[in-house]
Design a protein around this motif. Sequence first.
Motif, short mmCIF file in Angstrom:
data_model
loop_
_atom_site.label_atom_id
_atom_site.label_comp_id
_atom_site.label_asym_id
_atom_site.label_seq_id
_atom_site.Cartn_x
_atom_site.Cartn_y
_atom_site.Cartn_z
N GLY A 186 -24.09 -96.25 -30.14
CA GLY A 186 -23.55 -95.70 -31.16
C GLY A 186 -23.07 -94.06 -30.95
N CYS A 187 -23.61 -93.79 -29.52
CA CYS A 187 -23.38 -92.46 -28.62
C CYS A 187 -22.83 -92.82 -27.21
CB CYS A 187 -24.59 -91.37 -28.57
SG CYS A 187 -25.26 -91.48 -30.00
N PHE A 188 -22.10 -91.62 -26.79
CA PHE A 188 -22.17 -91.71 -25.28
C PHE A 188 -22.73 -90.39 -25.20
CE2 PHE A 188 -18.18 -89.25 -27.33
CZ PHE A 188 -18.34 -87.31 -26.67
N ALA A 189 -22.71 -90.30 -23.38
CA ALA A 189 -23.70 -89.10 -22.95
C ALA A 189 -22.49 -88.12 -22.18
CB ALA A 189 -24.65 -89.21 -21.80
N GLN A 190 -22.59 -86.70 -22.69
CA GLN A 190 -22.03 -85.74 -21.98
C GLN A 190 -23.03 -84.87 -20.77
OE1 GLN A 190 -18.36 -84.73 -21.67
NE2 GLN A 190 -19.92 -83.64 -19.49
N GLY A 191 -23.34 -85.13 -19.93
CA GLY A 191 -23.42 -84.55 -18.61
C GLY A 191 -23.46 -83.55 -17.60
N SER A 192 -24.25 -82.72 -17.11
CA SER A 192 -23.71 -81.34 -16.89
C SER A 192 -23.77 -81.24 -15.17
CB SER A 192 -24.44 -79.85 -17.31
OG SER A 192 -25.98 -80.77 -17.22
N ARG B 287 -26.84 -71.88 -12.39
CA ARG B 287 -28.09 -72.48 -11.83
C ARG B 287 -28.91 -73.12 -12.76
NH1 ARG B 287 -29.36 -69.95 -7.66
NH2 ARG B 287 -27.37 -68.68 -7.64
N ARG B 288 -29.04 -73.27 -14.06
CA ARG B 288 -29.61 -73.96 -14.50
C ARG B 288 -29.86 -75.85 -15.34
NH1 ARG B 288 -25.97 -72.32 -17.14
NH2 ARG B 288 -24.45 -73.57 -18.79
N HIS B 289 -29.37 -75.87 -14.46
CA HIS B 289 -28.70 -77.14 -14.53
C HIS B 289 -28.85 -77.86 -12.56
CE1 HIS B 289 -25.69 -77.15 -18.05
NE2 HIS B 289 -25.50 -76.72 -17.22
N THR B 290 -29.93 -77.11 -11.76
CA THR B 290 -29.97 -77.34 -10.96
C THR B 290 -32.04 -77.42 -11.70
OG1 THR B 290 -31.89 -75.26 -10.48
CG2 THR B 290 -29.28 -75.88 -9.65
N LEU B 291 -32.40 -77.72 -12.74
CA LEU B 291 -33.32 -78.13 -13.07
C LEU B 291 -33.48 -79.67 -14.15
CD1 LEU B 291 -34.97 -74.48 -15.10
CD2 LEU B 291 -34.86 -75.01 -13.03
N PHE C 91 -32.07 -80.73 -26.84
CA PHE C 91 -30.72 -80.66 -25.88
C PHE C 91 -30.03 -82.11 -26.80
CE2 PHE C 91 -32.88 -77.98 -23.36
CZ PHE C 91 -32.19 -77.17 -23.79
N ALA C 92 -30.65 -83.50 -27.27
CA ALA C 92 -30.02 -84.64 -27.36
C ALA C 92 -29.80 -85.14 -28.47
CB ALA C 92 -30.48 -85.39 -26.54
N LYS C 93 -29.48 -83.28 -29.88
CA LYS C 93 -28.93 -84.16 -31.11
C LYS C 93 -27.25 -84.17 -31.11
CE LYS C 93 -28.59 -82.45 -35.16
NZ LYS C 93 -29.44 -81.01 -36.03
N LEU D 205 -26.46 -84.45 -22.08
CA LEU D 205 -27.73 -84.76 -21.29
C LEU D 205 -28.11 -83.30 -20.08
CD1 LEU D 205 -29.95 -87.02 -19.45
CD2 LEU D 205 -27.53 -87.66 -18.26
N ARG D 206 -29.03 -82.95 -20.83
CA ARG D 206 -29.14 -81.69 -20.21
C ARG D 206 -30.74 -81.31 -19.60
NH1 ARG D 206 -25.38 -80.80 -21.11
NH2 ARG D 206 -24.11 -79.21 -22.63
N LEU D 207 -31.04 -81.48 -18.64
CA LEU D 207 -32.19 -81.04 -17.84
C LEU D 207 -32.87 -82.49 -17.70
CD1 LEU D 207 -34.63 -78.73 -20.18
CD2 LEU D 207 -33.18 -78.46 -17.89
N SER D 208 -31.59 -83.21 -16.83
CA SER D 208 -32.27 -84.03 -16.46
C SER D 208 -30.56 -84.76 -16.00
CB SER D 208 -32.37 -85.54 -17.27
OG SER D 208 -31.81 -85.80 -18.21
N GLY D 209 -30.69 -86.01 -15.19
CA GLY D 209 -28.55 -86.16 -15.16
C GLY D 209 -28.39 -85.16 -13.86
#
Length: 297
Positions: free
Chosen positions: A111-117, A147-151, A160-162, A216-220
């Motif tokens: 029911g969802c799709f994932a939007q990565g960074s 830079r935050r997307h390196t973590l 962040f996944a609501k 999809l934050r702080l992973s992927g």
Amino acid sequence: MRISVAVITYNWPEALELVLQALAAQVELPYEVIVTDDGSQPATRELLLRLARNYPVRLVHLWQPDDGARMSRARNRAIAAAQGDYLILLDGDMVVEPHFIADHRAFARHGCFAQGSRVLTDARLTRHMLGRGPAIPGFFRRGVDRRRHTLRLPALARLFAKPGRRQRGIKSCNMGFWRDDLLRINGFNEAMTGWGREDTELAVRAFHAGLLRRDLRLSGLAAHLYHRTRKHVVGNPNDHILEDTRRRRLIRCEKGVGQHLDEFATAPADLRTIGRPLQHWPTVLEDMLGAAQPATA
């Protein structure tokens, strides 16, 4: 859950090699990697045949003639050819962290799709990465933007996944979809050619179909290799198509993935099973070279 990764590429084999090396070094491998090619010169095919000799998963090359930027068509062909039930869309200049596939798998929800960074790299850092291998830069590395997307902090990723319907920041360079959902909305809109908006238009139709977006934050994690980019042009025809999709609340596009399903009713060849040297591929190479040559009287 079988995961297919669809990597779109065009005439940058050096970057593509880095991307494929990173996917081959995952702690959890995908079922297959599909390189969907928007008309590259033969160097890309040569690279893929070389890598296929020792590649750890099924490796597929889908090539179409270079007839301008036809990203929607290229991605649709990958969707049609995919043997997995979950599809990760990735650009051919996105170098992924070793837990990228595992993170997408853990994040996937029906029911969802994932939007990565993505983390952005400058020209100097990109040259360094191309020469040194597929490791993505760390938080304190020079030449990094966003830079935050390196973590990678997967325990916090759920914050962040609501699920929601936010349209800002939609980018198909790092997205995850259930394949059945993409088929239901008929994939990317091939009326959209040239630069921009095809990923947002896809997401808008997904929202109309009842799907939700999860960030999809702080992973992927993935690092985008530097290259010159086009700026958005006012009056882009794709803007009008996007607005029409919003106004009419369209779910399916007219010209989409459905027209490619018959072509891939049988799974395309795994390059690892091709034991013949490059000179035994005259048809593919002649087609590619012929498309690249100007017409003569």
